[in-house]
Design a protein around this motif. Structure first.
Motif, mmCIF file in Angstrom:
data_model
loop_
_atom_site.group_PDB
_atom_site.id
_atom_site.type_symbol
_atom_site.label_atom_id
_atom_site.label_comp_id
_atom_site.label_asym_id
_atom_site.label_seq_id
_atom_site.Cartn_x
_atom_site.Cartn_y
_atom_site.Cartn_z
ATOM 1 N N THR A 218 8.023 41.663 -11.680
ATOM 2 C CA THR A 218 9.320 41.678 -11.619
ATOM 3 C C THR A 218 10.059 41.029 -12.973
ATOM 4 O O THR A 218 9.840 39.682 -13.103
ATOM 5 N N CYS A 219 11.116 41.799 -13.641
ATOM 6 C CA CYS A 219 11.537 41.185 -14.737
ATOM 7 C C CYS A 219 12.496 40.110 -14.180
ATOM 8 O O CYS A 219 13.191 40.060 -13.500
ATOM 9 N N MET A 220 12.359 39.253 -15.101
ATOM 10 C CA MET A 220 12.957 37.752 -14.702
ATOM 11 C C MET A 220 14.510 37.935 -15.080
ATOM 12 O O MET A 220 15.254 37.086 -14.677
ATOM 13 N N PHE A 221 14.838 38.854 -15.914
ATOM 14 C CA PHE A 221 16.239 39.025 -16.266
ATOM 15 C C PHE A 221 16.913 39.815 -15.361
ATOM 16 O O PHE A 221 18.021 39.736 -14.941
ATOM 17 N N CYS A 222 16.421 41.252 -14.855
ATOM 18 C CA CYS A 222 17.197 42.141 -14.299
ATOM 19 C C CYS A 222 16.772 42.293 -12.918
ATOM 20 O O CYS A 222 17.310 43.179 -12.071
ATOM 21 N N GLY A 223 15.280 41.833 -12.523
ATOM 22 C CA GLY A 223 14.967 41.824 -11.405
ATOM 23 C C GLY A 223 14.366 43.170 -11.012
ATOM 24 O O GLY A 223 13.729 43.459 -9.990
ATOM 25 N N LEU B 91 9.167 40.145 -18.248
ATOM 26 C CA LEU B 91 10.298 41.020 -18.649
ATOM 27 C C LEU B 91 9.786 42.869 -18.314
ATOM 28 O O LEU B 91 8.665 42.946 -18.510
ATOM 29 N N CYS B 92 10.813 43.388 -18.140
ATOM 30 C CA CYS B 92 10.685 44.832 -18.132
ATOM 31 C C CYS B 92 10.500 45.312 -19.554
ATOM 32 O O CYS B 92 10.943 44.620 -20.384
ATOM 33 N N PRO B 93 9.902 46.347 -19.815
ATOM 34 C CA PRO B 93 10.035 46.893 -21.095
ATOM 35 C C PRO B 93 11.243 46.880 -22.003
ATOM 36 O O PRO B 93 11.241 46.470 -23.081
ATOM 37 N N ASN B 94 12.184 47.101 -21.092
ATOM 38 C CA ASN B 94 13.541 47.271 -22.125
ATOM 39 C C ASN B 94 14.044 45.809 -22.516
ATOM 40 O O ASN B 94 14.338 45.635 -23.645
ATOM 41 N N HIS B 95 14.053 45.063 -21.542
ATOM 42 C CA HIS B 95 14.481 43.467 -21.765
ATOM 43 C C HIS B 95 13.594 42.762 -22.849
ATOM 44 O O HIS B 95 13.975 41.923 -23.325
ATOM 45 N N HIS B 96 12.230 43.226 -22.570
ATOM 46 C CA HIS B 96 11.362 42.565 -23.696
ATOM 47 C C HIS B 96 11.702 43.010 -25.204
ATOM 48 O O HIS B 96 11.699 42.166 -25.850
HETATM 49 ZN ZN ZN Z 1 14.611 43.916 -17.162
#
Ligand code: ZN
Length: 416
Positions: free
Chosen positions: A316-321, A357-362
């Motif tokens: 799970t992305c720590m930024f956006c969930g 993170l998810c790929p976008n937020h990475h």
């Molecule tokens: Zn994300």
């Protein structure tokens, strides 16, 4: 070119429940299985009454030679409860209509919808709500739909009602906030699925080319550069999980609780080579993503630590969930190094220097669009994007992170 209105001028009777009817029909018609079904058995099982109610299905689902195809839209209906995201993906599927050629003539029941988005709705990197007003819609329908005014108006009402069901319309702002980043992954997967189902080439270059040749970014209502950036990230994942073959059911990965606690006591945990753990598949995905960058390849970091951390956060992305589901039972996330591994940063390859993170937020974190700062006992996100909903958001760190690395990244980004 003018198009016949076909059955789009009929009464669909959605009854304000969003595209729940489509969602339900897919689940029933496919009997909750991710396998293509004969068109006739789909009709029998879908539970929709009579011919009129069935008509809309043709605009959303792909079928070929009398069989209904399995694609990302079908996957989302069967695997997820009905939501606005599903409705938006459904509207996107309707806009994916395209004219075919040669051996692969694609059915295009409402090609005008695709043209409307590319020519009128999308402008300056997003969708403009003014395009959905009568003043723009009516002349467009007059120009493209070969029908008497009554039928044209019915088409127009039906079409705009879809935007209402997707909560895009009415809009209080000039830009329709499509929130494309929330459904871009399934949308791109769906576009690629349809392209391959229609006989298109399935290599990486061909899939990426669609962003421009089919103007997918306009259909997504998003900035072209942003969509290219996301597609570049997602295409290798798409290929690695098997493209359309990803729907063939795989063995469910075992849960990881058994070894997680131990893993966190020692940062340099070594997992057994032939552990047979479910995330081995996931590692294949990691490798593909890492091939993207020659720089990363040289670093040869120990992926096992990253895998442990990703498992800890349940991908799970720590930024956006976001928990990105990419196969029948597989999820995808990336381990981002806070203090970069290569020159000039020379950060360590340790869990205390990583985020999940998810790929976008990475990508946004690596490029300094997003960073973290400490406020009291918690860390918050600082975004360079104006109006970014992530800006100021507190994140929940449940693994030990070295404060120095966060400060280093923060200050380094500040100098950029
Ligand atoms: Zn994300």
């Amino acid at each position: 070119m003018k198009y016949p209105p076909g059955s789009f001028s009929k009464n669909f009777a959605w009854h304000g429940t969003g595209l729940l009817k489509l969602h339900t029909a897919i689940c029933r018609g496919f009997q909750n299985r991710l396998e293509p079904v004969e068109r006739q058995s789909f009709r029998n099982d879908s539970g929709l009454d009579g011919s009129l109610s069935l008509i809309p299905i043709n605009f959303f689902l792909h079928n070929h030679n009398g069989r209904m195809s399995v694609d990302e839209l079908v996957f989302r209906a069967i695997e997820y409860p009905h939501s606005t995201h599903f409705d938006r993906l459904g509207l996107f599927s309707l806009h994916l209509n395209k004219a075919g050629s040669g051996d692969h003539v694609v059915e295009c029941p409402i090609m005008w919808a695709n043209e409307f988005v590319r020519e009128c709705l999308w402008s300056n990197g997003t969708w403009q709500s003014s395009a959905l007003q009568d003043g723009t819609l009516d002349p467009f329908f007059e120009d493209r739909v070969d029908a008497k005014s009554e039928a044209r108006l019915k088409c127009r009402s039906n079409y705009r009602h879809l935007f209402e069901l997707c909560k895009f319309w009415p809009s209080s702002t000039s830009l329709i906030n499509s929130g494309a980043e929330q459904w871009i992954m399934p949308a791109l997967f769906l576009a690629w699925d349809r392209h391959i189902l229609n006989g298109g080439l399935d290599d990486e270059m061909s899939l990426l080319k669609l962003i421009d040749s089919d103007e997918l970014y306009k259909l997504l209502g998003a900035n072209r550069e942003y969509v290219i950036m996301c597609a570049d990230n997602l295409v290798e994942i798409y290929i690695d999980v098997g493209r359309l073959a990803r729907f063939q059911k795989t063995k469910k990965p075992p849960t990881s609780e058994i070894w997680m606690d131990t893993a966190f006591q020692q940062e340099f945990i070594e997992l057994p080579e032939e552990s047979g753990l479910g995330w081995l598949e996931q590692q294949g995905v990691d490798e593909a993503v890492e091939r993207r960058s020659a720089e990363r390849q040289e670093l040869k970091r120990d992926r096992k630590k990253a895998a442990v951390l990703k498992q800890h956060y349940d991908n799970t992305c720590m930024f956006c969930g976001t928990r990105l589901q990419i196969t029948y039972d597989g999820y995808y996330s990336e381990a981002a190094h806070i203090k970069g591994l290569g020159e000039p940063h020379n950060g360590p390859d340790k869990i205390s220097n990583m985020l999940v993170l998810c790929p976008n937020h990475h990508l946004q974190f690596d490029r300094g669009v997003l960073r973290l700062y400490k406020e009291g006992a918690s860390y918050r996100i600082k975004s360079k994007i104006k109006g970014d909903p992530l800006h100021g958001k507190a994140i929940a760190l449940t693994h030990p992170v070295d404060e120095d690395f966060i400060k280093y990244h923060h200050d380094w980004v500040g100098q950029m």
